[in-house]
Write a protein that holds these residues in place. Sequence first.
Motif, PDB file in Angstrom:
ATOM      1  N   ASP A  15       1.063  -1.205   0.019  1.00 37.88           N
ATOM      2  CA  ASP A  15       0.093   0.159   0.139  1.00 37.88           C
ATOM      3  C   ASP A  15       0.877   1.297   0.126  1.00 37.88           C
ATOM      4  O   ASP A  15       1.964   1.413   0.617  1.00 37.88           O
ATOM      5  CB  ASP A  15      -0.737   0.096   1.187  1.00 37.88           C
ATOM      6  N   ARG A  16       0.597   2.222  -1.010  1.00 39.83           N
ATOM      7  CA  ARG A  16       0.948   3.666  -0.828  1.00 39.83           C
ATOM      8  C   ARG A  16       0.620   4.436   0.093  1.00 39.83           C
ATOM      9  O   ARG A  16      -0.632   4.388   0.229  1.00 39.83           O
ATOM     10  CB  ARG A  16       1.113   4.144  -2.376  1.00 39.83           C
ATOM     11  N   LEU A  17       1.146   5.302   0.376  1.00 45.44           N
ATOM     12  CA  LEU A  17       0.618   6.484   1.582  1.00 45.44           C
ATOM     13  C   LEU A  17       0.418   7.699   0.379  1.00 45.44           C
ATOM     14  O   LEU A  17       1.347   8.331   0.099  1.00 45.44           O
ATOM     15  CB  LEU A  17       1.689   6.928   2.382  1.00 45.44           C
ATOM     16  N   ASP A  21       2.688  10.938  -1.591  1.00 54.59           N
ATOM     17  CA  ASP A  21       2.743  11.009  -3.026  1.00 54.59           C
ATOM     18  C   ASP A  21       2.370  12.522  -3.244  1.00 54.59           C
ATOM     19  O   ASP A  21       3.038  13.249  -4.292  1.00 54.59           O
ATOM     20  CB  ASP A  21       2.047   9.995  -3.736  1.00 54.59           C
ATOM     21  N   ASN A  22       1.027  13.163  -2.605  1.00 53.41           N
ATOM     22  CA  ASN A  22       0.659  14.206  -3.166  1.00 53.41           C
ATOM     23  C   ASN A  22       1.786  15.418  -2.358  1.00 53.41           C
ATOM     24  O   ASN A  22       1.844  16.519  -3.220  1.00 53.41           O
ATOM     25  CB  ASN A  22      -0.613  14.633  -2.275  1.00 53.41           C
ATOM     26  N   ILE A  23       2.350  15.297  -1.439  1.00 57.20           N
ATOM     27  CA  ILE A  23       3.277  16.224  -0.905  1.00 57.20           C
ATOM     28  C   ILE A  23       4.551  16.158  -1.679  1.00 57.20           C
ATOM     29  O   ILE A  23       4.997  17.267  -2.222  1.00 57.20           O
ATOM     30  CB  ILE A  23       3.657  15.757   0.583  1.00 57.20           C
ATOM     31  N   ARG A  24       4.831  15.049  -2.443  1.00 59.80           N
ATOM     32  CA  ARG A  24       6.059  14.846  -3.146  1.00 59.80           C
ATOM     33  C   ARG A  24       5.890  15.771  -4.502  1.00 59.80           C
ATOM     34  O   ARG A  24       6.541  16.534  -5.120  1.00 59.80           O
ATOM     35  CB  ARG A  24       6.531  13.727  -3.394  1.00 59.80           C
ATOM     36  N   ILE A  25       4.526  15.523  -5.134  1.00 61.02           N
ATOM     37  CA  ILE A  25       4.176  16.264  -6.278  1.00 61.02           C
ATOM     38  C   ILE A  25       4.161  17.807  -6.114  1.00 61.02           C
ATOM     39  O   ILE A  25       4.734  18.527  -6.784  1.00 61.02           O
ATOM     40  CB  ILE A  25       2.880  15.696  -6.698  1.00 61.02           C
ATOM     41  N   ALA A  26       3.880  18.203  -4.970  1.00 63.49           N
ATOM     42  CA  ALA A  26       3.691  19.755  -4.532  1.00 63.49           C
ATOM     43  C   ALA A  26       5.123  20.178  -4.499  1.00 63.49           C
ATOM     44  O   ALA A  26       5.567  21.396  -4.898  1.00 63.49           O
ATOM     45  CB  ALA A  26       2.584  19.805  -3.187  1.00 63.49           C
ATOM     46  N   TYR A  79      14.031  15.508   2.638  1.00 64.43           N
ATOM     47  CA  TYR A  79      14.947  14.841   3.326  1.00 64.43           C
ATOM     48  C   TYR A  79      13.961  14.156   4.546  1.00 64.43           C
ATOM     49  O   TYR A  79      14.319  12.725   4.850  1.00 64.43           O
ATOM     50  CB  TYR A  79      16.145  15.607   4.198  1.00 64.43           C
ATOM     51  N   MET A  80      13.080  14.854   5.093  1.00 60.30           N
ATOM     52  CA  MET A  80      12.439  13.967   6.175  1.00 60.30           C
ATOM     53  C   MET A  80      11.656  12.876   5.499  1.00 60.30           C
ATOM     54  O   MET A  80      11.544  11.880   6.208  1.00 60.30           O
ATOM     55  CB  MET A  80      11.572  15.225   6.671  1.00 60.30           C
ATOM     56  N   ILE A  81      10.990  13.172   4.462  1.00 63.30           N
ATOM     57  CA  ILE A  81      10.103  12.034   3.588  1.00 63.30           C
ATOM     58  C   ILE A  81      11.282  10.940   3.429  1.00 63.30           C
ATOM     59  O   ILE A  81      10.775   9.898   3.615  1.00 63.30           O
ATOM     60  CB  ILE A  81       9.581  12.665   2.522  1.00 63.30           C
ATOM     61  N   SER A  82      12.418  11.106   2.898  1.00 61.85           N
ATOM     62  CA  SER A  82      13.232  10.195   2.616  1.00 61.85           C
ATOM     63  C   SER A  82      13.697   9.403   3.920  1.00 61.85           C
ATOM     64  O   SER A  82      13.655   8.151   4.059  1.00 61.85           O
ATOM     65  CB  SER A  82      14.613  10.628   1.848  1.00 61.85           C
TER      66      SER A  82
END
Length: 145
Positions: A15-17, A21-26, A79-82
């Motif tokens: 499952d993807r969060l 994904d939306n935060i990364r796109i923004a 960096y935090m997401i990574s």
Amino acid sequence: MTQPPAAPARAAGKDRLLYIDNIRIALITLVVVGHMAITYGAPVGDWYIAEAGEAGTVFSILIALFLGIGASFLLGLFYMISGYFTPRPFDRKGAGPFLLDRLKRLGIPLALYALVINPLVTYMVAVHGGYEGSLWRWAAENPQT
């Protein structure tokens, strides 16, 4: 005619969060906009090519604020997401294979950029600016680029 059943979009356990994904796109969109602003007249930053002319005062102030906030927070959020997703592959692979995988995935593109792409692009910009020597002569005269 009947339609075949739709295949599952993802395998179970994968499952993807979607909000990530939306935060990364923004964030990626804001990075693209920031680089466009640097190209088209922002009073900060350095880019290979700058648009001729002078940007207005209001534009310069707004873009300086936008880029300052972007530099302060957006990269840190990447960096935090990574870091949020790092423990699972680290635990699965172990320290050595994990670091080797990261070195391949990040080091090879970095080396390609630093040793091939950046010198060629910088040379092309110099030629566009009036430099008439060869690539090898330019490389000997500009060892830092």
